[in-house]
Motif scaffolding. Sequence first.
Motif, PDB file in Angstrom:
ATOM      1  N   GLY A 167       0.835  -1.205   0.000  1.00 18.89           N
ATOM      2  CA  GLY A 167       0.000   0.000   0.000  1.00 18.89           C
ATOM      3  C   GLY A 167       0.867   1.252   0.000  1.00 18.89           C
ATOM      4  O   GLY A 167       1.989   1.266   0.527  1.00 18.89           O
ATOM      5  N   VAL A 168       0.331   2.305  -0.582  1.00 18.20           N
ATOM      6  CA  VAL A 168       1.075   3.560  -0.718  1.00 18.20           C
ATOM      7  C   VAL A 168       1.392   4.158   0.659  1.00 18.20           C
ATOM      8  O   VAL A 168       2.474   4.711   0.880  1.00 18.20           O
ATOM      9  CB  VAL A 168       0.267   4.563  -1.577  1.00 18.20           C
ATOM     10  CG1 VAL A 168       0.878   5.955  -1.527  1.00 18.20           C
ATOM     11  CG2 VAL A 168       0.202   4.085  -3.026  1.00 18.20           C
ATOM     12  N   ALA A 169       0.462   4.033   1.620  1.00 18.26           N
ATOM     13  CA  ALA A 169       0.678   4.662   2.932  1.00 18.26           C
ATOM     14  C   ALA A 169       1.912   4.078   3.607  1.00 18.26           C
ATOM     15  O   ALA A 169       2.782   4.810   4.097  1.00 18.26           O
ATOM     16  CB  ALA A 169      -0.560   4.472   3.810  1.00 18.26           C
ATOM     17  N   ARG A 170       2.029   2.750   3.606  1.00 18.41           N
ATOM     18  CA  ARG A 170       3.183   2.120   4.282  1.00 18.41           C
ATOM     19  C   ARG A 170       4.461   2.372   3.513  1.00 18.41           C
ATOM     20  O   ARG A 170       5.522   2.608   4.094  1.00 18.41           O
ATOM     21  CB  ARG A 170       2.930   0.623   4.437  1.00 18.41           C
ATOM     22  CG  ARG A 170       1.871   0.346   5.472  1.00 18.41           C
ATOM     23  CD  ARG A 170       2.038  -1.031   6.101  1.00 18.41           C
ATOM     24  NE  ARG A 170       1.397  -1.051   7.395  1.00 18.41           N
ATOM     25  CZ  ARG A 170       0.228  -1.620   7.670  1.00 18.41           C
ATOM     26  NH1 ARG A 170      -0.418  -2.259   6.729  1.00 18.41           N
ATOM     27  NH2 ARG A 170      -0.267  -1.579   8.883  1.00 18.41           N
ATOM     28  N   MET A 171       4.369   2.316   2.201  1.00 13.12           N
ATOM     29  CA  MET A 171       5.568   2.573   1.392  1.00 13.12           C
ATOM     30  C   MET A 171       6.049   4.010   1.615  1.00 13.12           C
ATOM     31  O   MET A 171       7.257   4.255   1.737  1.00 13.12           O
ATOM     32  CB  MET A 171       5.269   2.322  -0.086  1.00 13.12           C
ATOM     33  CG  MET A 171       6.490   2.451  -0.950  1.00 13.12           C
ATOM     34  SD  MET A 171       6.158   1.932  -2.634  1.00 13.12           S
ATOM     35  CE  MET A 171       7.719   2.418  -3.393  1.00 13.12           C
ATOM     36  N   SER A 172       5.115   4.959   1.690  1.00 12.62           N
ATOM     37  CA  SER A 172       5.493   6.356   1.923  1.00 12.62           C
ATOM     38  C   SER A 172       6.195   6.492   3.273  1.00 12.62           C
ATOM     39  O   SER A 172       7.162   7.237   3.411  1.00 12.62           O
ATOM     40  CB  SER A 172       4.262   7.262   1.912  1.00 12.62           C
ATOM     41  OG  SER A 172       3.582   7.131   0.693  1.00 12.62           O
ATOM     42  N   ASP A 173       5.696   5.769   4.267  1.00 14.41           N
ATOM     43  CA  ASP A 173       6.309   5.812   5.599  1.00 14.41           C
ATOM     44  C   ASP A 173       7.778   5.361   5.516  1.00 14.41           C
ATOM     45  O   ASP A 173       8.691   6.053   5.989  1.00 14.41           O
ATOM     46  CB  ASP A 173       5.498   4.906   6.536  1.00 14.41           C
ATOM     47  CG  ASP A 173       5.993   4.929   7.972  1.00 14.41           C
ATOM     48  OD1 ASP A 173       6.776   5.840   8.320  1.00 14.41           O
ATOM     49  OD2 ASP A 173       5.594   4.047   8.752  1.00 14.41           O
ATOM     50  N   LEU A 174       8.019   4.214   4.852  1.00 16.00           N
ATOM     51  CA  LEU A 174       9.403   3.733   4.727  1.00 16.00           C
ATOM     52  C   LEU A 174      10.271   4.783   4.033  1.00 16.00           C
ATOM     53  O   LEU A 174      11.403   5.049   4.440  1.00 16.00           O
ATOM     54  CB  LEU A 174       9.479   2.421   3.935  1.00 16.00           C
ATOM     55  CG  LEU A 174       8.854   1.150   4.520  1.00 16.00           C
ATOM     56  CD1 LEU A 174       9.328  -0.074   3.757  1.00 16.00           C
ATOM     57  CD2 LEU A 174       9.134   0.976   5.996  1.00 16.00           C
TER      58      LEU A 174
END
Length: 264
Positions: free
Chosen positions: A155-162
């Motif tokens: 998901g974009v949200a988790r990838m953005s966090d990383l």
Amino acid sequence: MNKHEPTELCSYELRDDIAFIGLNRPEKRNAISDRFVEAIAAAATRAEKEAKAVVLYGHGKHFCAGLDLAEHSEKSLIEGVAGSRRWHAVFDMIEHGTIPWVSALHGAVVGGGLELAASTHLRVAAADAFFALPEGQRGIFVGGGGSVRIARLMGVARMSDLMLTGRVASAGEAERWNLVQYVVDEGKALEKASELAAKAATNAPFSNYAVINALPRIQDMAKSDGLFMESFIATFASATPEAAQRLRDFLEKRAGKVTRPEDK
Ligand code: 1HE
């Protein structure tokens, strides 16, 4: 027949229809240079010809440290774009080839290493595996298909966090976030990946082809288009001689039944 022909950057071994491809630059933590991308392409091309499944793993203490930063820092804009497009082409060969790939992950699975793992179909993490996308810290961006493949997995949200915070995910988090499908004890990822590859290799080739080529495409389609496409693939699959034989085998009690999972 056993074949073992290690090459400089990718070791390659064919064992019982399974190709074992090992990233083999441990002194640089398997960082992927342009030549390394070509070595992966050559190993993938060979595996497509002679194997029914692939196990991909890393030699040394880590799966892969991602892009070779030393080489990247010297590239012009156009060389950078062309390089990224070549990663896309090679990783596409893996994702949309004819046989399933299982990656065995340990240690660092970072940047382009995670992009490579995301192009395989099954991912097994050892407990010591850790996952990161330090592109933001390095002043660059994912260029090996991560914005498409990793974002679809976690998901974009988790990838953005990383990418924004430099967060490093553990093997357990990676499983909860859908990055990997299995977590095993340290030192056991290759064994588990081999077991899974051996199972996948016994499926009908057309079914495996449909799983790895149709499922991700259908996911990107509108619902009604996906359902329409599915009917054609299902009908093609059942018209193959393998399907006729396998269905007969079941009805005449020669094939295995579906059994309860052992851990339930
Ligand atoms: C490298 C690379 C590399 C190691 N390119 N040379 N990737 C990264 O930002 C990850 C950078 N690497 C690390 O954070 C660490 O090296 C590791 C966690 C992976 C491993 O740590 P460690 O302590 O086992 O090894 P090390 O001592 O840091 O590194 C050993 C050698 O490998 C050292 O070289 P040496 O000549 O001093 O011995 C390192 O410089 C070298 N090395 N990683 C080049 N990545 C298509 S776009 C994708 C974009 C990305 O992938 S960005 C993420 C890049």
